[in-house]
Design a protein around this motif. Structure first.
Motif, PDB file in Angstrom:
ATOM      1  N   THR A 112       0.834  -1.208   0.000  1.00  0.00           N
ATOM      2  CA  THR A 112       0.000   0.000   0.000  1.00  0.00           C
ATOM      3  C   THR A 112       0.868   1.257   0.000  1.00  0.00           C
ATOM      4  O   THR A 112       0.597   2.221  -0.710  1.00  0.00           O
ATOM      5  N   ILE A 163       3.898   1.535  -1.169  1.00  0.00           N
ATOM      6  CA  ILE A 163       4.555   1.690  -2.469  1.00  0.00           C
ATOM      7  C   ILE A 163       3.595   2.296  -3.484  1.00  0.00           C
ATOM      8  O   ILE A 163       3.963   3.163  -4.277  1.00  0.00           O
ATOM      9  N   LYS A 164       2.323   1.838  -3.446  1.00  0.00           N
ATOM     10  CA  LYS A 164       1.312   2.355  -4.366  1.00  0.00           C
ATOM     11  C   LYS A 164       1.084   3.852  -4.124  1.00  0.00           C
ATOM     12  O   LYS A 164       0.956   4.645  -5.060  1.00  0.00           O
ATOM     13  N   LYS A 165       1.024   4.231  -2.852  1.00  0.00           N
ATOM     14  CA  LYS A 165       0.826   5.643  -2.514  1.00  0.00           C
ATOM     15  C   LYS A 165       2.010   6.480  -2.979  1.00  0.00           C
ATOM     16  O   LYS A 165       1.845   7.599  -3.473  1.00  0.00           O
ATOM     17  N   ALA A 166       3.217   5.925  -2.802  1.00  0.00           N
ATOM     18  CA  ALA A 166       4.422   6.638  -3.231  1.00  0.00           C
ATOM     19  C   ALA A 166       4.427   6.830  -4.745  1.00  0.00           C
ATOM     20  O   ALA A 166       4.758   7.920  -5.243  1.00  0.00           O
ATOM     21  N   LYS A 167       4.062   5.755  -5.490  1.00  0.00           N
ATOM     22  CA  LYS A 167       4.004   5.854  -6.952  1.00  0.00           C
ATOM     23  C   LYS A 167       2.967   6.884  -7.395  1.00  0.00           C
ATOM     24  O   LYS A 167       3.214   7.685  -8.304  1.00  0.00           O
ATOM     25  N   LYS A 168       1.808   6.845  -6.732  1.00  0.00           N
ATOM     26  CA  LYS A 168       0.744   7.790  -7.059  1.00  0.00           C
ATOM     27  C   LYS A 168       1.206   9.222  -6.786  1.00  0.00           C
ATOM     28  O   LYS A 168       0.939  10.145  -7.573  1.00  0.00           O
ATOM     29  N   ILE A 227       4.278  10.341  -6.818  1.00  0.00           N
ATOM     30  CA  ILE A 227       5.283  10.725  -7.822  1.00  0.00           C
ATOM     31  C   ILE A 227       4.609  11.140  -9.121  1.00  0.00           C
ATOM     32  O   ILE A 227       4.977  12.147  -9.740  1.00  0.00           O
ATOM     33  N   ILE A 228       3.581  10.375  -9.521  1.00  0.00           N
ATOM     34  CA  ILE A 228       2.847  10.692 -10.755  1.00  0.00           C
ATOM     35  C   ILE A 228       2.154  12.042 -10.634  1.00  0.00           C
ATOM     36  O   ILE A 228       2.196  12.881 -11.555  1.00  0.00           O
ATOM     37  N   THR A 263       2.967  14.510  -8.623  1.00  0.00           N
ATOM     38  CA  THR A 263       3.985  15.563  -8.574  1.00  0.00           C
ATOM     39  C   THR A 263       4.505  15.896  -9.968  1.00  0.00           C
ATOM     40  O   THR A 263       4.613  17.070 -10.345  1.00  0.00           O
ATOM     41  N   GLU A 270      -3.943  11.271   0.821  1.00  0.00           N
ATOM     42  CA  GLU A 270      -3.502   9.896   0.585  1.00  0.00           C
ATOM     43  C   GLU A 270      -2.997   9.232   1.867  1.00  0.00           C
ATOM     44  O   GLU A 270      -3.216   8.051   2.093  1.00  0.00           O
TER      45      GLU A 270
END
Length: 298
Positions: free
Chosen positions: A1, A3-8, A10-11, A13, A44
């Motif tokens: 979860t 990692i998904k939040k971090a990826k989201k 980054i996108i 940003t 988030e």
């Protein structure tokens, strides 16, 4: 979860940075992008904050990055307009437009609140107040978001296939031209523009802060003394930074002003470091040596 939040994050940003670049940037766009990224990240990760804390935190970040950001009139107007949407619109709806038809209440509140909030800043910087802005707000309130979206999408499409992007940009351009023509017609009405005496910039900002305080704290049940202290602690540091750095940090641009002195033009140059250079003050009047030509022209 996580990692998904971090990826989201980054996108989001990267998307906001792309939007900043494509729109040409500037303090007001930077404020919007920074606040958008911060609020999305907080949502988030399940963090809560008030709108006042968010605005104050963004202002503090902008001060650290470039203190001169908050001396920008566009940046001040951006913060004032944002505050008006958060606090001013609900106040106008429930207090000033209480008896208005519910269908019309929201659009009129969205048009009137930004005018009330930004008027002191505009007065301090332009010595004018334009009631046409209320009409333009009313006309643009339902269209501006779509224009921004269409313009942004058109820019992206233009990178892929330029004719598609060109059509979208042309559509936005045509709509904006219609609005500008309409506003030009409204400005021809004699009472559409008020020309006022000069208002000190500090006083203009204090007026805006006072309006913001009244609108934001009107319906709260907390003691008035605590509300005043809390609001002052959040806003006073930003206000002090603005005027301290406005006096100590050089302006980014050179300012050149021309005066008609009946013998060509006199040129006043104001450098970014605060120096002034005056070129050609006009001819002297031999028939009247005591005549002060500078005073006569100015």
């Amino acid at each position: 979860t996580g990692i998904k939040k971090a990826k989201k994050g980054i996108i989001i940003t990267i998307s906001n940075i792309g939007f900043y670049v494509l729109t040409g940037g500037g303090p007001s766009i930077f404020r919007a992008v920074l606040m958008n990224i911060m609020l999305i990240f907080m949502k988030e990760y399940g963090k809560k904050t008030s709108a006042l804390h968010s605005l104050s935190f963004v202002a503090l970040i902008m001060l650290f990055i470039d203190p001169q950001n908050l001396t920008s009139v566009s940046c001040q107007l951006s913060f004032a307009a944002t505050s008006s949407l958060i606090y001013g619109v609900p106040f106008v709806e429930t207090s000033l437009l209480k008896k208005m038809n519910p269908f019309l209440k929201k659009p009129f509140a969205l048009a009137l609140a930004p005018f009330i909030y930004t008027s002191p800043i505009l007065w301090a910087n332009t010595q004018t107040l334009s009631f046409v802005s209320i009409v333009s707000n009313l006309l643009l309130v339902g269209m501006i978001e779509w224009l921004v979206i269409i313009g942004f999408v058109s820019t992206l499409l233009g990178v892929i296939y330029s004719p598609l992007g060109y059509l979208g940009i042309k559509a936005c351009y045509f709509i904006l031209i219609l609005f500008l023509k309409m506003i030009d017609l409204l400005l021809k009405i004699p009472i559409s523009m008020l020309y006022l005496i000069k208002l000190p910039q500090l006083l203009g900002l204090l007026f805006t802060l006072g309006i913001s305080f009244i609108f934001s704290q009107f319906d709260l049940n907390k003691p008035l003394k605590k509300r005043i202290i809390k609001y002052s602690l959040l806003t006073a540091p930003c206000l002090l930074f603005i005027f301290y750095f406005n006096k100590t940090i050089p302006n980014k641009y050179m300012k050149i002003t021309y005066f008609d002195v009946h013998q060509g033009d006199s040129c006043l140059i104001e450098t970014p470091t605060g120096k002034t250079i005056l070129i050609d003050t006009g001819k002297s009047d031999r028939k009247n040596p005591s005549l002060n030509m500078g005073k006569k022209i100015i």
